[in-house]
Design a protein around this motif. Structure first.
Motif, PDB file in Angstrom:
ATOM      1  N   LEU A 116       0.818  -1.208   0.000  1.00 12.49           N
ATOM      2  CA  LEU A 116       0.000   0.000   0.000  1.00 12.49           C
ATOM      3  C   LEU A 116       0.850   1.255   0.000  1.00 12.49           C
ATOM      4  N   ILE A 117       2.056   1.150   0.612  1.00  9.83           N
ATOM      5  CA  ILE A 117       2.904   2.340   0.686  1.00  9.83           C
ATOM      6  C   ILE A 117       3.330   2.794  -0.705  1.00  9.83           C
ATOM      7  N   ASN A 118       3.357   1.840  -1.668  1.00  6.61           N
ATOM      8  CA  ASN A 118       3.721   2.218  -3.035  1.00  6.61           C
ATOM      9  C   ASN A 118       2.685   3.115  -3.683  1.00  6.61           C
ATOM     10  N   LEU A 119       1.431   3.027  -3.190  1.00  8.17           N
ATOM     11  CA  LEU A 119       0.365   3.867  -3.734  1.00  8.17           C
ATOM     12  C   LEU A 119       0.392   5.270  -3.146  1.00  8.17           C
ATOM     13  N   ALA A 120       1.325   5.515  -2.206  1.00  9.93           N
ATOM     14  CA  ALA A 120       1.412   6.847  -1.607  1.00  9.93           C
ATOM     15  C   ALA A 120       1.875   7.885  -2.620  1.00  9.93           C
ATOM     16  N   ASN A 121       2.523   7.430  -3.668  1.00  2.00           N
ATOM     17  CA  ASN A 121       2.962   8.338  -4.720  1.00  2.00           C
ATOM     18  C   ASN A 121       1.773   8.621  -5.636  1.00  2.00           C
ATOM     19  N   PRO A 122       1.272   9.868  -5.662  1.00  2.00           N
ATOM     20  CA  PRO A 122       0.099  10.171  -6.498  1.00  2.00           C
ATOM     21  C   PRO A 122       0.313   9.868  -7.973  1.00  2.00           C
ATOM     22  N   THR A 123       1.524  10.084  -8.465  1.00  2.51           N
ATOM     23  CA  THR A 123       1.799   9.812  -9.877  1.00  2.51           C
ATOM     24  C   THR A 123       1.659   8.327 -10.184  1.00  2.51           C
TER      25      THR A 123
END
Length: 262
Positions: free
Chosen positions: A3-10
């Motif tokens: 899930l932390i990978n989805l923290a990047n909006p791009t």
């Protein structure tokens, strides 16, 4: 993917762009199949054809509570984990939750009129769902009233977590109080109490509406991220063109010219 990978909006936007077409197609197929099965379902021996309102009413009623649960998790992400997309998720979900709750109230009233003899009764279940609808509207108004996004996010997160207490009240109101609303027929200890002719179309419609929420939610999150980016660019451009910056530049030139003259 963590899930932390989805923290990047791009990165999130790239994933949504790839996933949305598949979600739209699956949602349309499920809802079309569900409506077809609902049309084929027999009339109830007591309620007649009116029972088919159930296939729209029940999924919307489930989602009205589920969406608030999603917003509650997102609120924890805002207050505790500081996830950059948590407030985006909560803000994008609120109008969808309000829509599902409104549809649940309207279809419930249409279903209740021939069954109860009235469109509305101040029943525990009906009243608690109406309160949920008003809380959704309050959250939407809060996000629009507070200009600072960070302050609006914290205030909305706190209000969402406080309002979550209404979800178990809605769920168990038919057990705690004397109510005209029927009890659970699908999710119950002894298993579903309805016939497969009604249960299967209902489950297909519930899956279709759930995917509809997911599709609309991801699209709304994408739009909210892009809106915030546009707002940031506009603020940066405004700060560069502000009179204060022009005055500072003029003073710097004057000081530089005077220093060079000496």
């Amino acid at each position: 993917m963590a899930l932390i990978n989805l923290a990047n909006p791009t990165r999130f936007l790239a994933i949504v762009t790839r996933v949305l077409p598949w979600l739209v197609t699956t949602t349309v197929l499920l809802l079309t199949t569900g409506l077809y099965l609902a049309a084929l379902a027999p009339d109830d021996y007591q309620q007649g054809a009116t029972v088919k309102i159930m296939f729209i009413h029940v999924p919307n009623a489930w989602l009205s509570m589920f969406v608030w649960g999603v917003m509650s998790v997102a609120s924890l992400g805002t207050l505790v984990w500081r996830h950059p997309l948590a407030d985006v998720a909560a803000k994008a979900a609120a109008p969808l939750g309000a829509s599902f709750t409104f549809l649940a109230l309207v279809t419930g009233s249409l279903w209740g009129r021939p069954m109860w003899g009235t469109y509305w009764e101040w029943d525990a279940r009906l009243t608690s769902v109406l309160i949920l609808f008003l809380m959704y509207l309050g959250l939407i108004a809060l996000w629009r009233a507070v200009e600072d996004p960070s302050r609006a996010a914290r205030a909305a997160a706190i209000l969402t977590l406080v309002g979550a207490i209404n979800i178990p009240i809605i769920k168990f109101s038919v057990n705690w109080w004397n109510t005209i609303h029927q009890g659970a027929s699908v999710v119950r200890a002894g298993g579903p109490s309805m016939d497969d002719a009604f249960l299967i179309p209902l489950l297909v419609m519930a899956a279709g509406f759930s995917l509809l929420f997911l599709t609309l939610h991801l699209a709304a999150m994408r739009n909210e991220i892009l809106r915030r980016r546009v707002r940031s660019l506009q603020m940066m451009q405004a700060s560069r063109q502000s009179p204060a910056n022009d005055t500072d530049a003029f003073l710097r030139k004057q000081i530089a010219s005077q220093t060079g003259a000496r």
